[in-house]
Design a protein around this motif. Structure first.
Motif, PDB file in Angstrom:
ATOM      1  N   GLU B  12      82.975  11.875 -65.040  1.00 53.54           N
ATOM      2  CA  GLU B  12      83.382  13.203 -64.362  1.00 53.54           C
ATOM      3  C   GLU B  12      84.308  13.979 -64.654  1.00 53.54           C
ATOM      4  O   GLU B  12      84.120  15.159 -64.246  1.00 53.54           O
ATOM      5  CB  GLU B  12      82.777  13.106 -63.175  1.00 53.54           C
ATOM      6  N   ASP B  13      85.481  13.398 -65.563  1.00 54.59           N
ATOM      7  CA  ASP B  13      86.520  14.073 -65.622  1.00 54.59           C
ATOM      8  C   ASP B  13      86.168  14.558 -66.938  1.00 54.59           C
ATOM      9  O   ASP B  13      87.373  15.729 -67.503  1.00 54.59           O
ATOM     10  CB  ASP B  13      87.602  13.485 -65.294  1.00 54.59           C
ATOM     11  N   GLY B  27      88.048  15.783 -71.850  1.00 53.16           N
ATOM     12  CA  GLY B  27      89.036  15.195 -71.247  1.00 53.16           C
ATOM     13  C   GLY B  27      89.688  16.586 -69.914  1.00 53.16           C
ATOM     14  O   GLY B  27      90.478  17.795 -70.407  1.00 53.16           O
ATOM     15  N   LYS B  28      90.131  16.080 -68.476  1.00 49.61           N
ATOM     16  CA  LYS B  28      90.736  16.762 -68.036  1.00 49.61           C
ATOM     17  C   LYS B  28      92.099  16.894 -67.907  1.00 49.61           C
ATOM     18  O   LYS B  28      93.284  17.721 -67.659  1.00 49.61           O
ATOM     19  CB  LYS B  28      91.095  16.313 -66.290  1.00 49.61           C
ATOM     20  N   HIS B  29      92.991  15.970 -69.042  1.00 49.30           N
ATOM     21  CA  HIS B  29      94.023  15.918 -69.588  1.00 49.30           C
ATOM     22  C   HIS B  29      93.946  16.351 -71.175  1.00 49.30           C
ATOM     23  O   HIS B  29      95.144  15.772 -71.496  1.00 49.30           O
ATOM     24  CB  HIS B  29      94.725  14.284 -70.091  1.00 49.30           C
ATOM     25  N   GLY B  30      93.461  16.631 -71.302  1.00 44.19           N
ATOM     26  CA  GLY B  30      93.201  17.769 -72.223  1.00 44.19           C
ATOM     27  C   GLY B  30      92.937  17.097 -73.790  1.00 44.19           C
ATOM     28  O   GLY B  30      93.283  17.777 -74.828  1.00 44.19           O
ATOM     29  N   SER B  31      92.608  16.103 -73.835  1.00 46.04           N
ATOM     30  CA  SER B  31      92.072  15.260 -75.075  1.00 46.04           C
ATOM     31  C   SER B  31      90.358  15.019 -75.124  1.00 46.04           C
ATOM     32  O   SER B  31      89.751  15.154 -73.919  1.00 46.04           O
ATOM     33  CB  SER B  31      92.102  13.616 -74.474  1.00 46.04           C
ATOM     34  N   ILE B  60      96.146  17.583 -76.104  1.00 44.41           N
ATOM     35  CA  ILE B  60      97.341  18.474 -75.747  1.00 44.41           C
ATOM     36  C   ILE B  60      97.386  18.514 -74.296  1.00 44.41           C
ATOM     37  O   ILE B  60      96.598  19.161 -73.113  1.00 44.41           O
ATOM     38  CB  ILE B  60      96.783  20.704 -76.649  1.00 44.41           C
ATOM     39  N   ARG B  61      98.872  18.448 -73.477  1.00 45.10           N
ATOM     40  CA  ARG B  61      98.997  18.362 -72.610  1.00 45.10           C
ATOM     41  C   ARG B  61     100.537  18.337 -72.063  1.00 45.10           C
ATOM     42  O   ARG B  61     101.243  17.860 -73.008  1.00 45.10           O
ATOM     43  CB  ARG B  61      98.232  16.843 -71.613  1.00 45.10           C
ATOM     44  N   PRO B  62     101.095  18.788 -71.408  1.00 47.62           N
ATOM     45  CA  PRO B  62     102.406  18.791 -70.590  1.00 47.62           C
ATOM     46  C   PRO B  62     102.961  17.615 -70.701  1.00 47.62           C
ATOM     47  O   PRO B  62     102.110  16.450 -70.491  1.00 47.62           O
ATOM     48  CB  PRO B  62     102.329  19.668 -69.226  1.00 47.62           C
ATOM     49  N   VAL B  63     104.373  17.122 -71.415  1.00 47.87           N
ATOM     50  CA  VAL B  63     104.842  16.298 -71.056  1.00 47.87           C
ATOM     51  C   VAL B  63     105.510  15.570 -69.907  1.00 47.87           C
ATOM     52  O   VAL B  63     105.386  14.854 -69.618  1.00 47.87           O
ATOM     53  CB  VAL B  63     106.638  16.665 -72.449  1.00 47.87           C
ATOM     54  N   GLU B  80      88.751  26.715 -69.939  1.00 46.03           N
ATOM     55  CA  GLU B  80      90.034  26.384 -69.369  1.00 46.03           C
ATOM     56  C   GLU B  80      90.222  25.747 -68.681  1.00 46.03           C
ATOM     57  O   GLU B  80      90.002  25.606 -67.303  1.00 46.03           O
ATOM     58  CB  GLU B  80      89.874  28.119 -69.247  1.00 46.03           C
ATOM     59  N   THR B  81      91.381  25.099 -69.147  1.00 46.75           N
ATOM     60  CA  THR B  81      91.747  24.245 -67.987  1.00 46.75           C
ATOM     61  C   THR B  81      93.613  24.585 -67.953  1.00 46.75           C
ATOM     62  O   THR B  81      93.876  24.903 -68.672  1.00 46.75           O
ATOM     63  CB  THR B  81      91.724  22.403 -69.112  1.00 46.75           C
ATOM     64  N   THR B  82      93.916  24.311 -66.789  1.00 47.76           N
ATOM     65  CA  THR B  82      94.820  24.616 -66.428  1.00 47.76           C
ATOM     66  C   THR B  82      96.217  23.715 -65.951  1.00 47.76           C
ATOM     67  O   THR B  82      95.771  22.672 -64.634  1.00 47.76           O
ATOM     68  CB  THR B  82      94.384  25.914 -65.148  1.00 47.76           C
ATOM     69  N   PHE B  83      96.597  23.486 -66.380  1.00 44.57           N
ATOM     70  CA  PHE B  83      98.412  22.734 -65.941  1.00 44.57           C
ATOM     71  C   PHE B  83      99.474  23.357 -65.217  1.00 44.57           C
ATOM     72  O   PHE B  83      99.505  23.991 -65.412  1.00 44.57           O
ATOM     73  CB  PHE B  83      99.066  21.575 -67.380  1.00 44.57           C
TER      74      PHE B  83
END
Lengths: 161, 621
Positions: B12-13, B27-31, B60-63, B80-83
């Protein structure tokens, strides 16, 4: 000394069309089997339009026309030597293929209005991948495939003209 | 022993993006963990979904640590994914660019593209980028060539992947992966593009302003498309999201709609219920066509119906259970032992062994779809009419045979009540089409056979003791497919036998707003348990609506919709205990069920509810 060439135009056109068909068939087979991304119809057609479908159709027609025009050139060579045979046609095909690969392909970005320069990134009007030396950018087997197709073209003309 | 589950995100992610010919799961983690190019059932480019170590991904995700919020831009398939990190906020926008036909005439487009825009909207955020394509389901680590301003090229077997980026990327040593790490400050915005071309010189992707325009054009395309949705009733947002998801699973070149864009997401973690759903099931035909027409998507409905009859012409009068997007019915099933499977749930299967099963209900579903088409379009060409007549003859010949049934069980053939009832429906619909002048069949024969089938269903398919239709002749097991009998017009929802059947089914199969397709523990030829079946839950709510129990329908629909993920997407199944998604994702059939349930409830309330046996107008002479 006077020198006049007599040319069997009908035969050159007929076998030129046939030989171009075989060349196109060989190249398309190579594309279909994943050996190369070299597509003469697309490269020629995309000089005129950016519409993929139309580029293919137009390019195919222009490619046939070019193939027939080259057949006239081959016929002129045969007439000047007063001799036409399969291996002579094949040799001309080798020269033709190498010329396309080594001379024409590297200079294509300068001639093609939609092809990216090899030195700069793509622009809104120039996005097509350049072929590079011997069109190797389009796959490692592209030179061999192109050469074989042009040799076949020459052999057919040399045999049947 | 490592925590293997931590390498896999919950199903579901994931979110779906696509270009109506292929699709990717983000995925939720930008993958991007799942991508098949050039079409849905092609070998994968990224398959970390099925093997976290060797499948390949584009992340692509924040370190630093972060929280995630995401959405589709309203009425679009642009994600649109907001970290949010301690130092700033990063927005990642993912799209597979699409546009109207005119745009494709004005400029060259890569065959397929994924455009990723990364923007720091607050403070500063250090990001990491990994692009690691592994072709052929993770088996090929393709050679990477750096062509400077033209990008990074992966050439393989006549196809080429190109990565271009406004952020610096470096290649890994000895391998084809690309990496990048960079700190972005507020206001910084960069594009990355991954493209695919095959058989022809590639079209190099443009970044910067051009990419911005492409993104805007895609947003407009989806908003225009969503704006054509004619449904204005309750649950409109969920219905529009379902329609947009269905559109993503449509293979535009042929009109086919795949069941799901994934393979082998398990119906039970650690179990063997892993199937390839990247094909088109005839089973879904009538329900899907109805959903498209009800929402006002006539062009998509016509394209889908055209594909249905095109696909079946090669096998007619015999029908295959499933076809690929171009109508080929031979999709041999094989396993990929080199992939460990989602959360170590092997086997990973490609192709589908159900293609050579016998499912007699498909005749009813296909002919019902044709009936729906004629009712809406008031036309049927001669070739299609001949094909439908041939299918009717086949039903007359074969209805007495046992079959595998709608659920494609692997426990052998049985006399399934639903299959027989749909054979009856098929013949009755063909007689109706004959009477309306759209085709010619042997009416007397069809009527006799339909009566014989109906008699058999009523005698052997109804269990007097249970006061319910049952899954198989002479059996005592309930089956959610029987809830569709009123929809197909086999019987009225309010008929005593149907009403008691519904009561029995709801009592035995429903749990917490969800419905199992058959009782857990039923021998279907496979070990391991499965979850509740998404679409069956919506059938349950449709039945409430058809019975006039509108409040119960709404209450149950509310509960079912609460199981959707944060983006409004559903998988094939749902774990009743945890609410976790199971099976392939997202599932077209589940979203078709959602649309039809909402429409049915609205129409039931308006008093305009119809079934598939509504009469057609007489053909114009």
């Amino acid at each position: 000394m006077t020198f006049a060439l007599t040319l069997n135009v009908g035969s050159a056109l007929l076998w030129g069309l046939f030989a171009t068909g075989v060349l196109t068939l060989l190249m398309a087979t190579g594309q279909g089997l994943g050996w190369s991304r070299m597509s003469f119809p697309f490269m020629i057609g995309s000089m005129v339009t950016s519409h993929r479908g139309r580029a293919m159709a137009l390019g195919f027609t222009l490619h046939l026309g070019l193939g027939i025009a080259f057949a006239i050139l081959y016929a002129l060579v045969f007439e000047s030597w007063k001799w036409a045979t399969w291996w002579l046609g094949g040799l001309l095909g080798v020269f033709h293929g190498l010329f396309v690969l080594i001379v024409f392909m590297p200079m294509l970005p300068d001639l093609h209005p939609r092809m990216a320069s090899k030195h700069h990134g793509p622009t809104p009007t120039r996005q097509l991948e350049p072929p590079g030396f011997m069109a190797l950018n389009y796959g490692g087997r592209t030179p061999a495939l192109t050469l074989i197709a042009h040799v076949a073209y020459g052999i057919l003309l040399g045999t049947f003209y | 022993m490592p925590d293997t589950d931590a390498r896999y995100a919950p199903i579901e992610d994931y979110a779906l993006i696509g270009d109506c010919a292929s699709a990717a799961l983000v995925g939720k983690h930008g993958s991007i963990d799942w991508l098949c190019w050039p079409r849905f059932d092609s070998p994968s480019v990224f398959a970390a979904l099925l093997d976290a170590d060797d499948g390949g991904c584009f992340q692509i995700r924040p370190v630093d640590d972060y929280t995630v919020d995401r959405r589709y831009l309203p009425d679009t398939n642009v994600l649109e994914t907001t970290f949010t990190t301690d130092t700033g906020v990063l927005q990642l926008t993912d799209v597979m660019p699409v546009a109207g036909r005119a745009a494709y005439r004005q400029e060259l487009w890569p065959e397929h593209e994924i455009l990723r825009r990364v923007e720091c909207v607050e403070g500063s955020v250090e990001i990491s980028i990994t692009c690691d394509p592994r072709l052929e389901y993770g088996q090929i680590d393709p050679p990477l060539e750096d062509r400077g301003p033209h990008g990074f090229f992966y050439n393989h077997e006549g196809a080429v992947l190109i990565v271009r980026s406004e952020l610096p990327l470096t290649r890994s040593r000895g391998r084809g992966a690309l990496y990048g790490q960079q700190t972005l400050h507020e206001g910084e915005r960069h594009f990355l593009s991954l493209t695919f071309d095959e058989g022809e010189p590639a079209v190099l992707p443009l970044l910067g302003d051009h990419a911005e325009r492409k993104l805007a054009r895609s947003v407009n395309y989806w908003r225009d498309w969503a704006g054509r949705c004619a449904y204005e009733g309750p649950y409109r947002d969920a219905v529009v999201r379902s329609a947009l998801t269905l559109k993503l699973m449509t293979f535009a070149p042929s009109g086919a709609i795949v069941a799901a864009p994934t393979t082998s997401l398990p119906e039970a973690i650690g179990g063997e219920r892993n199937w390839d759903y990247r094909y088109c099931w005839l089973r879904d035909a009538a329900l899907t066509l109805r959903a498209l027409y009800e929402l006002g998507y006539e062009a998509e409905g016509r394209a889908f119906f055209s594909w249905l009859l095109h696909a079946t012409r090669l096998t007619a009068p015999r029908l295959s259970v499933l076809y690929d997007v171009y109508g080929n019915s031979t999709v041999e099933e094989r396993t990929l032992p080199h992939l460990e499977g989602y959360r170590q749930s092997p086997p990973v299967r490609i192709g589908n062994g159900a293609h050579d099963q016998l499912q007699l209900d498909t005749y009813g579903e296909l002919i019902s779809a044709a009936y729906e088409f004629v009712r809406r379009e008031q036309s049927l060409d001669t070739w299609h009419a001949d094909l439908l007549s041939a299918l009717g003859d086949e039903v007359c010949e074969r209805w007495e045979e046992p079959d595998e049934g709608i659920w494609e069980v692997r426990s052998g053939r049985h006399h399934h009540t639903f299959s027989k009832a749909l054979c009856c429906v098929a013949l009755e619909r063909l007689v109706a089409l004959d009477e309306a002048g759209f085709l010619q069949v042997d009416v007397a024969r069809y009527r006799n056979e339909a009566e014989a089938i109906r008699a058999a269903v009523e005698e052997y398919g109804y269990n007097e003791e249970m006061e319910s239709y049952v899954a198989t002749f002479g059996g005592d097991r309930v089956d959610a497919s029987l809830l569709l009998l009123p929809y197909y017009g086999y019987t009225d929802a309010t008929a005593p036998r149907m009403e008691s059947t519904f009561a029995r089914h709801h009592g035995e199969l429903a749990q917490d707003g969800l419905l199992y397709r058959y009782p857990p523990g039923t021998d279907d030829g496979l070990s391991s348990e499965e979850g509740a079946f998404g679409i069956c839950s919506f059938w349950d709510e449709e039945m409430f609506a058809r019975l006039g129990r509108h409040d119960e329908a709404q209450e149950n629909l509310d509960r079912t919709l609460a199981y959707a993920n944060d983006l409004g997407l559903f998988a094939e199944e749902i774990d009743v205990e945890s609410g976790a998604f199971l099976g392939n994702f997202p599932q077209a059939f589940t979203h078709v069920g959602l649309i039809n349930a909402a429409v049915t409830l609205q129409k039931a309330r308006d008093g305009t509810l119809t079934t598939l046996d509504e009469p057609v107008e007489h053909a114009r002479s």
